[in-house]
Motif scaffolding. Sequence first.
Motif, PDB file in Angstrom:
ATOM      1  N   ILE A  59       0.856  -1.195   0.000  1.00  0.00           N
ATOM      2  CA  ILE A  59       0.000   0.000   0.000  1.00  0.00           C
ATOM      3  C   ILE A  59       0.884   1.234   0.000  1.00  0.00           C
ATOM      4  CG2 ILE A  59      -1.797   1.282   1.206  1.00  0.00           C
ATOM      5  CD1 ILE A  59      -2.748  -1.337   2.421  1.00  0.00           C
ATOM      6  N   GLY A  60       0.808   1.999  -1.071  1.00  0.00           N
ATOM      7  CA  GLY A  60       1.581   3.233  -1.189  1.00  0.00           C
ATOM      8  C   GLY A  60       2.558   3.171  -2.343  1.00  0.00           C
ATOM      9  N   LEU A  92       0.697  -3.524  -6.197  1.00  0.00           N
ATOM     10  CA  LEU A  92       0.984  -2.199  -5.629  1.00  0.00           C
ATOM     11  C   LEU A  92      -0.275  -1.356  -5.726  1.00  0.00           C
ATOM     12  CD1 LEU A  92       3.173  -0.152  -4.588  1.00  0.00           C
ATOM     13  CD2 LEU A  92       3.490   0.497  -6.974  1.00  0.00           C
ATOM     14  N   ILE A  93      -0.728  -0.834  -4.593  1.00  0.00           N
ATOM     15  CA  ILE A  93      -1.970  -0.057  -4.549  1.00  0.00           C
ATOM     16  C   ILE A  93      -1.639   1.387  -4.218  1.00  0.00           C
ATOM     17  CG2 ILE A  93      -4.260   0.141  -3.521  1.00  0.00           C
ATOM     18  CD1 ILE A  93      -4.016  -2.817  -2.698  1.00  0.00           C
ATOM     19  N   THR A 124      -7.980   3.779  -3.923  1.00  0.00           N
ATOM     20  CA  THR A 124      -7.855   4.250  -2.542  1.00  0.00           C
ATOM     21  C   THR A 124      -8.241   3.160  -1.563  1.00  0.00           C
ATOM     22  OG1 THR A 124      -8.374   6.512  -3.215  1.00  0.00           O
ATOM     23  CG2 THR A 124      -8.625   5.988  -0.884  1.00  0.00           C
ATOM     24  N   VAL A 125      -7.347   2.838  -0.640  1.00  0.00           N
ATOM     25  CA  VAL A 125      -7.628   1.830   0.381  1.00  0.00           C
ATOM     26  C   VAL A 125      -8.554   2.427   1.433  1.00  0.00           C
ATOM     27  CG1 VAL A 125      -6.618   0.404   2.203  1.00  0.00           C
ATOM     28  CG2 VAL A 125      -5.457   0.636  -0.006  1.00  0.00           C
ATOM     29  N   THR A 126      -9.652   1.738   1.690  1.00  0.00           N
ATOM     30  CA  THR A 126     -10.601   2.204   2.706  1.00  0.00           C
ATOM     31  C   THR A 126     -10.579   1.357   3.971  1.00  0.00           C
ATOM     32  OG1 THR A 126     -12.372   0.903   1.649  1.00  0.00           O
ATOM     33  CG2 THR A 126     -12.129   3.217   0.968  1.00  0.00           C
ATOM     34  N   ASN A 134     -11.768   1.614  -2.987  1.00  0.00           N
ATOM     35  CA  ASN A 134     -12.953   2.244  -3.572  1.00  0.00           C
ATOM     36  C   ASN A 134     -13.487   1.451  -4.758  1.00  0.00           C
ATOM     37  OD1 ASN A 134     -10.492   2.997  -4.887  1.00  0.00           O
ATOM     38  ND2 ASN A 134     -11.610   4.540  -6.046  1.00  0.00           N
ATOM     39  N   GLU A 135     -12.741   0.422  -5.183  1.00  0.00           N
ATOM     40  CA  GLU A 135     -13.158  -0.375  -6.340  1.00  0.00           C
ATOM     41  C   GLU A 135     -13.676  -1.764  -5.968  1.00  0.00           C
ATOM     42  OE1 GLU A 135      -9.871   1.429  -9.479  1.00  0.00           O
ATOM     43  OE2 GLU A 135      -9.289  -0.187  -8.104  1.00  0.00           O
ATOM     44  N   ASP A 136     -12.989  -2.446  -5.029  1.00  0.00           N
ATOM     45  CA  ASP A 136     -13.376  -3.819  -4.686  1.00  0.00           C
ATOM     46  C   ASP A 136     -12.685  -4.236  -3.396  1.00  0.00           C
ATOM     47  OD1 ASP A 136     -10.720  -4.365  -5.303  1.00  0.00           O
ATOM     48  OD2 ASP A 136     -11.168  -5.149  -7.295  1.00  0.00           O
ATOM     49  N   ALA A 137     -12.823  -5.506  -3.067  1.00  0.00           N
ATOM     50  CA  ALA A 137     -12.117  -6.096  -1.925  1.00  0.00           C
ATOM     51  C   ALA A 137     -11.326  -7.293  -2.421  1.00  0.00           C
ATOM     52  CB  ALA A 137     -13.098  -6.513  -0.844  1.00  0.00           C
ATOM     53  N   SER A 138     -10.083  -7.422  -1.953  1.00  0.00           N
ATOM     54  CA  SER A 138      -9.216  -8.514  -2.392  1.00  0.00           C
ATOM     55  C   SER A 138      -8.523  -9.114  -1.179  1.00  0.00           C
ATOM     56  CB  SER A 138      -8.166  -8.011  -3.379  1.00  0.00           C
ATOM     57  OG  SER A 138      -8.767  -7.384  -4.502  1.00  0.00           O
ATOM     58  N   VAL A 139      -8.170 -10.398  -1.307  1.00  0.00           N
ATOM     59  CA  VAL A 139      -7.512 -11.109  -0.221  1.00  0.00           C
ATOM     60  C   VAL A 139      -6.079 -11.427  -0.631  1.00  0.00           C
ATOM     61  CG1 VAL A 139      -7.518 -13.199   1.199  1.00  0.00           C
ATOM     62  CG2 VAL A 139      -9.676 -12.080   0.619  1.00  0.00           C
TER      63      VAL A 139
END
Length: 402
Positions: A7-8, A29-30, A219-221, A235-240
């Motif tokens: 993240i970053g 990479l988010i 964007t990580v929420t 803001n788009e989805d959830a991933s594991v």
Amino acid sequence: MSRVAVIGGGITGVTTAYALAKRGVHVTLIERHRYAAMETSFANGGQLSASHAEVWNHKATIVNALKWMLTRDAPLLLNPRPGWHKLSWFAEFLAAMPSYEDNTVATVRMAIAARKHLFAWAAEEGIDFDHRQAGILHIYRDRAGFERAARVSRLLAQGGLLRHPVTPAEMHAIEPALRGDFYGGYFTESDSTGDIHKFTSGLAAACLRLGVRCRYGSTVTAVASENKRVCITTNEDASVFDAVVICAGTASRKLAASLGDHVNVYPVKGYSITVQLDDAASQAAAPVVSLLDDATKLVSSRLGVDRLRVAGTAEFNGSNRDIRADRIRPLLQWVEQCFPNVSTRKVVPWAGLRPMLPDMLPKVGAGKAPGVFYNTGHGHLGWTLAAATAETVAAQVAASLD
């Protein structure tokens, strides 16, 4: 293949993604911006400076902060408005003062280790980042500052860094363009400079070639660790993922708190100007050797032929990104005084928030929850330290996945 999220997309995130990818890890990479290196890694002072590794947990910092509190153009500016985050940060800052010497030595060692990785990566990937290996000259205007620098130099030497004192005449020989009255200086030949944005962007492109999935504009929420896996919601989805490395700069504190970790990053604002050296006279009159002026707490770096970067100041004013004219003015005046024949007709101002921890050491390693790691809180030395901390955390993550 194990899946790891980073993240970053600043210097710490991109170097971490690269170090993981080189180890054969499948990396995502988010980054919330459309491109890498668009915040604190955009326009810093440019110095790869092991010689600037002294931590701030010293009584001189406290004295200066109080002295400058009501001076709007002071090198260090503290907004006196109280707040729990600020108060808790300063309480931990004071608590870390007994570790001033040990933390300074540790920082120097990290900085020296980072060089070989960063230089090797740039060579391997063919990254042009205006790298200049001409050393860094610290300049002092009075005897007290110079003598304090001698004490700091002895600490730096414990960490493996050699810098030597120079007379005003020797300073002029090192950087003939410099004007002014100085008591003396310290010169570190092994330090260098470069454009952090160009390097990070180049390494981000290398990450893509290595198979890193770069999710820009995401964007990580929320981040949660469940059943030894990590769920990341954007803001788009959830991933594991099997693991996550949080390299989110000033946003790291909030993410860490949601995972049960205390990572007390404070956003310390710094400013820079980029002076365009569009004419031959300015190019000839601008410095080639990188400088750090102890009295003004400003640094300068020559980036290529036609740019001079000047940066500095520390502003404790929360998450405020405003570019204030009264904070930019001292940077311009410094150029005009030290390099009077450089044209300041075309100047680009910038401000960024340095993610700084109270003990001035980055948070590198595992969190409390399974699969959670950190590489954040590098403060004003992200460019100098990132390659070393990326290697450290990448090795830890890879080992945890075996």
